[in-house]
Design an enzyme around this catalytic site. Structure first.
Site, PDB file in Angstrom:
ATOM      1  N   ARG A 176      22.337 -20.688  15.406  1.00 33.38           N
ATOM      2  CA  ARG A 176      21.763 -19.393  15.493  1.00 33.38           C
ATOM      3  C   ARG A 176      20.981 -19.316  14.256  1.00 33.38           C
ATOM      4  NH1 ARG A 176      23.175 -13.531  15.020  1.00 33.38           N
ATOM      5  NH2 ARG A 176      21.910 -12.316  16.745  1.00 33.38           N
ATOM      6  N   ALA A 181      17.347 -10.445  18.213  1.00 26.90           N
ATOM      7  CA  ALA A 181      18.461 -11.254  18.446  1.00 26.90           C
ATOM      8  C   ALA A 181      19.523 -10.564  19.006  1.00 26.90           C
ATOM      9  CB  ALA A 181      18.619 -12.283  17.566  1.00 26.90           C
ATOM     10  N   SER A 182      19.971 -10.792  20.496  1.00 27.73           N
ATOM     11  CA  SER A 182      20.947 -10.021  20.869  1.00 27.73           C
ATOM     12  C   SER A 182      22.175 -10.266  20.091  1.00 27.73           C
ATOM     13  CB  SER A 182      21.235 -10.493  22.293  1.00 27.73           C
ATOM     14  OG  SER A 182      19.879 -10.263  23.194  1.00 27.73           O
ATOM     15  N   GLN A 183      23.356  -9.378  20.342  1.00 24.63           N
ATOM     16  CA  GLN A 183      24.397  -9.584  19.802  1.00 24.63           C
ATOM     17  C   GLN A 183      25.278 -10.735  20.423  1.00 24.63           C
ATOM     18  OE1 GLN A 183      26.491  -5.991  18.651  1.00 24.63           O
ATOM     19  NE2 GLN A 183      28.336  -6.722  19.587  1.00 24.63           N
ATOM     20  N   PHE A 208      20.889  -3.009  26.011  1.00 27.78           N
ATOM     21  CA  PHE A 208      19.644  -3.962  25.633  1.00 27.78           C
ATOM     22  C   PHE A 208      18.572  -2.899  25.196  1.00 27.78           C
ATOM     23  CE2 PHE A 208      22.113  -7.459  26.797  1.00 27.78           C
ATOM     24  CZ  PHE A 208      21.410  -8.562  26.355  1.00 27.78           C
TER      25      PHE A 208
END
Length: 407
Positions: free
Chosen positions: A42, A76-78, A221
């Site tokens: 990541r 960037a999503s959790q 989101f």
């Protein structure tokens, strides 16, 4: 540039995945998704973030909004949300996958890992800066074969369809008609779907003439650009209490201006929750039974000025009809203060019909209390589907789709 103060990226990545598996409340797990998240770096998709931040279980903004009062344009999503949504998607080796919302390119890399060499991944975004970022990071990390396209995700990418799997990593208020023809019957769609003020990651199975959910999980989101069916406005003169509702609902904020200044009606149930126990299922049940369901937020100053505290001041379910409103509330039980606290769930109403609305919320609190882990079934139909062909449940009409929420 990433920097570290001790642990290697591999160690930090494994610690993150270990924590997700230990703490995840979704109840979902897939060994292939776990392996992908332990493998794909990541931090390589967040080169400007400190490495500890890249491997923290939180979202990371990659493009700010020039409007300082607005949400970021891309992030960037959790990681724990990334994990359970990929489990919901159930990608198989060799699948053809379409992603709406390119983000950093990290999720597309995970998808490519899951599809293997024989699979195909296409990711898109309406923002050229975002797709350029994703293209750079994917190329730099060996994922040159992932397609990146710049366009409105609502259009899909028909030239690479049909897709076995589709996933949206932006909040959707509607399910665009183009997706129906591009997702193969038998395929799966995972989408953060917004209705009645809440947002859930819904996993749909595409059947003939409909999409039917088999998993509905809490998520949050950034909303997709271009879908503006949600409304919001303040309902007090001091602009401290705000209401959010859908365009198909009959909500007139001006009728509520005086409601919060009137005597309140508080109704309690026998249902209690612990300090970290989610009671969000109450909201889902309200959306399946009450057309008047929406969302209320209250700033601390509103509570300090005498407003009865919503259960979660930042976002709580409410019912609104005409000049009356009620919303979910809670209060600590009168137990020994030395023991772990528990809280009564109830509702508070304002306005002429406030007490009735509060009772209706309490009815759904009790229904949830008897079946706390039950999930609704969300069934989506094309917008021209007649009522006679719909499943039983609460019908919510959108421009491209008819949603039915049922238990």
């Amino acid at each position: 540039m990433n920097t570290t103060t001790g642990a290697s990226p591999e160690d930090l990545r494994n610690r993150l995945v270990d924590a997700i598996l230990e703490e995840d409340l979704s109840g979902l797990h897939d060994a292939r998704v776990e392996t992908a998240m332990r493998t794909v770096a990541r931090h390589a998709f967040l080169p400007d973030a400190p490495i500890e931040e890249a491997y923290a279980n939180k979202s990371v903004t990659i493009k700010e909004n020039p409007d300082e009062d607005a949400l970021p344009l891309s992030c960037a999503s959790q990681p724990d949300v990334v994990h359970f949504m990929l489990v919901q998607l159930a990608v198989r080796e060799g699948d053809n996958v379409f992603e709406i919302g390119a983000g950093t390119g990290y999720n597309a890399a995970l998808l490519k890992h899951l599809t293997g060499k024989s699979g195909q991944v296409t990711t898109c975004d309406i923002d050229a800066d975002v797709t350029a970022y994703a293209r750079r990071t994917l190329d730099a990390n060996g994922y040159e074969d992932v397609r990146v396209v710049t366009r409105d995700g609502a259009l899909g990418a028909s030239e690479f369809s049909p897709y076995d799997r589709m996933i949206a990593t932006v909040g959707m208020w509607d399910l665009p008609g183009a997706w129906w023809g591009q997702l193969a019957v038998g395929g799966r769609l995972v989408v953060p779907l917004r209705w009645r003020g809440l947002s859930r990651a819904v996993a749909f199975q595409h059947e003939e003439g409909r999409m039917r959910s088999d998993s509905v999980k809490m998520c949050g989101f950034l909303p997709v650009i271009g879908q503006d069916g949600e409304r919001n406005d303040y309902i007090d003169d001091d602009r401290l209490v705000r209401l959010y509702w859908d365009e198909d609902q009959s909500v007139a904020p001006e009728l509520l201006r005086d409601a919060l200044t009137r005597p309140k009606a508080v109704v309690w149930t026998g249902v209690t929750v612990g300090p970290v126990e989610s009671f969000d299922g109450v909201w889902l049940r309200l959306s399946a039974t009450e057309r008047a369901t929406c969302r209320i937020t209250a700033k601390p100053a509103a509570v300090e000025a005498g407003l009865h505290r919503p259960a979660s001041p930042a976002l709580s379910p409410a019912l609104v009809e005409g000049d009356s409103i009620a919303y979910l509330t809670l209060e600590r039980t009168a137990e020994d203060l030395e023991t772990e606290p528990r809280f009564w769930l109830g509702a508070v109403g304002y306005g002429p019909a406030g007490a009735d609305l509060a009772e209706r919320i309490c009815a759904q609190i009790r229904a949830w209390g008897a079946a706390r882990i039950a999930e609704p079934v969300v069934t989506a139909y094309p917008a021209d589907t007649p009522d006679s062909d719909l499943a039983d449940g609460a019908v919510i009409d959108r421009p491209s789709v008819r949603l039915v929420i049922s238990y």
